[in-house]
Design a protein around this motif. Sequence first.
Motif, PDB file in Angstrom:
ATOM      1  N   ASN A  30       0.831  -1.189   0.000  1.00 39.75           N
ATOM      2  CA  ASN A  30       0.000   0.000   0.000  1.00 39.75           C
ATOM      3  C   ASN A  30       0.875   1.253   0.000  1.00 39.75           C
ATOM      4  O   ASN A  30       0.566   2.236  -0.665  1.00 39.75           O
ATOM      5  N   ASN A  31       1.937   1.203   0.806  1.00 38.94           N
ATOM      6  CA  ASN A  31       2.884   2.309   0.807  1.00 38.94           C
ATOM      7  C   ASN A  31       4.234   1.816   1.312  1.00 38.94           C
ATOM      8  O   ASN A  31       4.344   0.692   1.810  1.00 38.94           O
ATOM      9  N   GLN A  33       7.733   3.256   3.513  1.00 44.20           N
ATOM     10  CA  GLN A  33       8.240   4.331   4.360  1.00 44.20           C
ATOM     11  C   GLN A  33       9.728   4.125   4.595  1.00 44.20           C
ATOM     12  O   GLN A  33      10.227   3.000   4.580  1.00 44.20           O
ATOM     13  N   TYR A  35      12.746   5.060   7.470  1.00 43.18           N
ATOM     14  CA  TYR A  35      12.990   5.471   8.846  1.00 43.18           C
ATOM     15  C   TYR A  35      14.484   5.553   9.068  1.00 43.18           C
ATOM     16  O   TYR A  35      15.272   4.883   8.425  1.00 43.18           O
ATOM     17  N   HIS A  45      10.577   8.498  11.753  1.00 39.82           N
ATOM     18  CA  HIS A  45      10.016   8.475  10.411  1.00 39.82           C
ATOM     19  C   HIS A  45      10.595   9.598   9.565  1.00 39.82           C
ATOM     20  O   HIS A  45      10.701  10.744  10.010  1.00 39.82           O
ATOM     21  N   LEU A  48       7.129   8.987   3.614  1.00 38.42           N
ATOM     22  CA  LEU A  48       6.213   7.937   3.174  1.00 38.42           C
ATOM     23  C   LEU A  48       5.864   8.182   1.724  1.00 38.42           C
ATOM     24  O   LEU A  48       5.572   9.314   1.332  1.00 38.42           O
ATOM     25  N   PHE A  88      16.211   2.447   7.378  1.00 33.94           N
ATOM     26  CA  PHE A  88      15.382   1.273   7.140  1.00 33.94           C
ATOM     27  C   PHE A  88      14.201   1.639   6.238  1.00 33.94           C
ATOM     28  O   PHE A  88      13.591   2.690   6.408  1.00 33.94           O
ATOM     29  N   ALA A  92       4.003  -1.568   4.056  1.00 31.16           N
ATOM     30  CA  ALA A  92       2.678  -1.948   4.538  1.00 31.16           C
ATOM     31  C   ALA A  92       2.033  -2.746   3.424  1.00 31.16           C
ATOM     32  O   ALA A  92       1.837  -2.239   2.323  1.00 31.16           O
ATOM     33  N   ASN A  95      -3.864  -5.624   2.155  1.00 34.60           N
ATOM     34  CA  ASN A  95      -4.661  -6.718   2.695  1.00 34.60           C
ATOM     35  C   ASN A  95      -6.091  -6.244   2.843  1.00 34.60           C
ATOM     36  O   ASN A  95      -6.392  -5.082   2.694  1.00 34.60           O
ATOM     37  N   SER A 100      -3.068  -4.181  10.441  1.00 35.70           N
ATOM     38  CA  SER A 100      -2.002  -3.824   9.507  1.00 35.70           C
ATOM     39  C   SER A 100      -0.707  -3.760  10.285  1.00 35.70           C
ATOM     40  O   SER A 100      -0.707  -3.384  11.451  1.00 35.70           O
ATOM     41  N   LYS A 101       0.394  -4.094   9.668  1.00 33.21           N
ATOM     42  CA  LYS A 101       1.656  -3.891  10.330  1.00 33.21           C
ATOM     43  C   LYS A 101       2.696  -3.487   9.307  1.00 33.21           C
ATOM     44  O   LYS A 101       2.589  -3.803   8.140  1.00 33.21           O
ATOM     45  N   LEU A 102       3.676  -2.759   9.779  1.00 34.08           N
ATOM     46  CA  LEU A 102       4.816  -2.406   8.955  1.00 34.08           C
ATOM     47  C   LEU A 102       5.875  -3.481   9.092  1.00 34.08           C
ATOM     48  O   LEU A 102       6.173  -3.924  10.201  1.00 34.08           O
ATOM     49  N   THR A 103       6.441  -3.881   7.994  1.00 34.90           N
ATOM     50  CA  THR A 103       7.536  -4.847   7.981  1.00 34.90           C
ATOM     51  C   THR A 103       8.794  -4.129   7.570  1.00 34.90           C
ATOM     52  O   THR A 103       8.832  -3.488   6.524  1.00 34.90           O
ATOM     53  N   PHE A 104       9.814  -4.233   8.410  1.00 36.84           N
ATOM     54  CA  PHE A 104      11.059  -3.497   8.198  1.00 36.84           C
ATOM     55  C   PHE A 104      12.110  -4.359   7.531  1.00 36.84           C
ATOM     56  O   PHE A 104      12.173  -5.572   7.741  1.00 36.84           O
TER      57      PHE A 104
END
Lengths: 114, 115
Positions: A30-31, A33, A35, A45, A48, A88, A92, A95, A100-104
């Motif tokens: 979806n997006n 980001q 960091y 942050h 994005l 990093f 996102a 889904n 929702s979670k951010l995966t780094f």
Amino acid sequence: SQQGEEDPQALSIQEGENATMNCSYKTSINNLQWYRQNSGRGLVHLILIRSNEREKHSGRLRVTLDTSKKSSSLLITASRAADTASYFCATARMNTGTASKLTFGTGTRLQVTL
Amino acid sequence: GAGVSQSPSNKVTEKGKDVELRCDPISGHTALYWYRQSLGQGLEFLIYFQGNSAPDKSGLPSDRFSAERTGGSVSTLTIQRTQQEDSAVYLCASSPRQGYGNTIYFGEGSWLTVV
């Protein structure tokens, strides 16, 4: 497995030079980001970019996103010693649920020397 | 407070002991995350809370790890029978609203050392 993988793992440049870091990911997003982390503590942050955007600017930062290649790049122009940190990318995933979670990714360690 | 607050900032514990790590999110933030970061590594997702929805526990590495969030605010991450491989920085983050990957705000982390 890591959703985001940055490269290079480490980058050393001189002050004033530009720094480019790349991030690749595997699934539709979806997006994305970016960091920054100083000294292994909390992340801050930076920027994005949404999946329908191709480029975004914020001060000395420029982020690009290529969804066809599932990759993004972060460019820091005219680097300063204070830019020394780990960077990093975080994604996102698309889904249908509300959770929702951010995966780094694993990060790029940038060292800017005087 | 203005930011995400975590305590303790540093914890040294003996192998086999239980530890509790606390996170106070930014007031009004409905989403709360726990991540783990081993030395020099990336962030490993542990658990995600969003409002009154069932938490996403998919990242918890074993049944020794659990987390709760009381009253939709403060969260506690509990590690039972700690092992040396649990040594890491545990980072908490919160986000103002649900949705796909909104900006999240991190605390300074709790550095856990298991000896």
